[in-house]
Design a protein around this motif. Structure first.
Motif, PDB file in Angstrom:
ATOM      1  N   GLY A  72     -29.525 -42.174 -46.213  1.00 20.07           N
ATOM      2  CA  GLY A  72     -30.828 -41.865 -45.650  1.00 20.07           C
ATOM      3  C   GLY A  72     -31.927 -42.799 -46.090  1.00 20.07           C
ATOM      4  O   GLY A  72     -33.106 -42.428 -46.053  1.00 20.07           O
ATOM      5  N   LYS A 129     -32.034 -39.346 -40.654  1.00 21.37           N
ATOM      6  CA  LYS A 129     -31.918 -37.920 -40.966  1.00 21.37           C
ATOM      7  C   LYS A 129     -30.463 -37.504 -41.141  1.00 21.37           C
ATOM      8  O   LYS A 129     -30.161 -36.568 -41.894  1.00 21.37           O
ATOM      9  N   ALA A 170     -34.889 -42.667 -36.387  1.00 24.06           N
ATOM     10  CA  ALA A 170     -35.201 -41.483 -37.191  1.00 24.06           C
ATOM     11  C   ALA A 170     -34.001 -40.547 -37.270  1.00 24.06           C
ATOM     12  O   ALA A 170     -33.685 -39.994 -38.338  1.00 24.06           O
ATOM     13  N   ALA A 171     -33.303 -40.366 -36.152  1.00 23.55           N
ATOM     14  CA  ALA A 171     -32.123 -39.499 -36.134  1.00 23.55           C
ATOM     15  C   ALA A 171     -31.024 -40.056 -37.027  1.00 23.55           C
ATOM     16  O   ALA A 171     -30.337 -39.302 -37.734  1.00 23.55           O
ATOM     17  N   GLN A 209     -41.457 -40.178 -39.237  1.00 24.69           N
ATOM     18  CA  GLN A 209     -40.693 -39.234 -38.421  1.00 24.69           C
ATOM     19  C   GLN A 209     -39.405 -38.808 -39.115  1.00 24.69           C
ATOM     20  O   GLN A 209     -38.991 -37.648 -39.024  1.00 24.69           O
ATOM     21  N   ALA A 210     -38.781 -39.743 -39.826  1.00 20.67           N
ATOM     22  CA  ALA A 210     -37.533 -39.428 -40.532  1.00 20.67           C
ATOM     23  C   ALA A 210     -37.795 -38.667 -41.823  1.00 20.67           C
ATOM     24  O   ALA A 210     -37.038 -37.764 -42.201  1.00 20.67           O
ATOM     25  N   GLY A 211     -38.852 -39.063 -42.542  1.00 19.08           N
ATOM     26  CA  GLY A 211     -39.191 -38.388 -43.787  1.00 19.08           C
ATOM     27  C   GLY A 211     -38.153 -38.549 -44.880  1.00 19.08           C
ATOM     28  O   GLY A 211     -37.983 -37.657 -45.719  1.00 19.08           O
ATOM     29  N   ARG A 212     -37.471 -39.684 -44.912  1.00 16.71           N
ATOM     30  CA  ARG A 212     -36.436 -39.914 -45.926  1.00 16.71           C
ATOM     31  C   ARG A 212     -36.891 -40.954 -46.931  1.00 16.71           C
ATOM     32  O   ARG A 212     -38.089 -41.191 -47.107  1.00 16.71           O
TER      33      ARG A 212
END
Length: 260
Positions: A85, A149, A145-146, A181-184
């Protein structure tokens, strides 16, 4: 005379290296990836295998350039890479930046120009390693982003292309949008090259007077909380993008003559 002979050798070795790179990409497409595709497994497993093949191929290519006397290299902070991630954001001074990074990251996706999907020397690695096209910006951001995640790693150059020597950075907002958007995990990597070579303004055969030194300096992770709290998504993206641009501008000065 000795200096001219060494220069001539490095010029030949540079051409041979890029010829080998193109030939290797074609052979991977025609021979290796079809065999890998025939193996059982999910789409994710097949992409993982493809990324590892590209990783080892690029590792061999960097090793070839080093052994031929074209370049030297070093990596500071390698232990901070290869985490699930992880979004790796880097500057882009030379043609071989993505090759160098992927050669040290076992499984990573990246964004590629839509035109490269039609390149027979690059199509095999691009398709089988699950790389993402930049043809549709909104779709690109969603797919990146997917991927993050889901635990995948990704390499992004916010400039979108190689830097122009002597010009200030102009980062596009895609990397910041993907990160928020991913927040990783977001990890900056500063790439320095001295003497400067293989830039956007130079053809491959305009080599420097001596072998070049390529260095990766892996920085500390960037905390996203402060930017995510900005409220409006557009404001958060703009602030993070500015932060990234300022960070790499400062780092470029720090490592301007690194390896001199």
């Amino acid at each position: 005379m000795t200096t001219k002979i060494r220069y001539g050798w490095r010029l030949f070795a540079t051409g041979f290296s890029f010829f080998s790179f193109g030939l290797g990409g074609l052979l991977l497409w025609l021979l290796v990836f079809p065999a890998l595709s025939a193996l059982p497994g999910s789409r994710r497993q097949k992409v993982s295998r493809g990324q590892r093949v590209v990783h080892y191929s690029f590792y061999a290519f960097i090793g070839l350039m080093h052994r031929l006397g074209i370049m030297t290299y070093e990596i500071v902070g390698l232990e901070k890479l290869n985490r699930p991630g992880q979004l790796i954001i880097a500057n882009h001074p030379t043609l071989v930046d993505i090759v160098f990074l992927v050669s040290r990251i076992k499984e990573a996706s990246c964004i590629v120009k839509g035109s490269l999907w039609r390149n027979p020397f690059m199509r095999g690695p691009i398709v089988n390693a699950g790389y993402i096209s930049n043809s549709d910006p909104e779709k690109m951001i969603a797919e990146c982003a997917a991927w993050l995640k889901a635990g995948g790693s990704m390499i992004i150059f916010p400039e979108g292309t190689r830097s122009v020597p002597g010009k200030p950075y102009r980062f596009q907002r895609g990397a910041a949008a993907i990160a928020l958007q991913a927040g990783r995990i977001v990890t900056p990597v500063t790439i320095s090259c001295y003497p400067s070579t293989l830039t956007k303004a130079e053809p491959w055969y305009r080599i420097p007077e001596r072998r070049f030194h390529l260095a990766l300096h892996v920085g500390d992770d960037i905390a996203l909380d402060a930017f995510a709290e900005a409220g409006l998504k557009s404001v958060a993206v703009r602030r993070l993008n500015r932060h990234l641009q300022d960070y790499f501008t400062q780092q470029r000065e720090v490592y301007k003559y690194y390896g001199k």
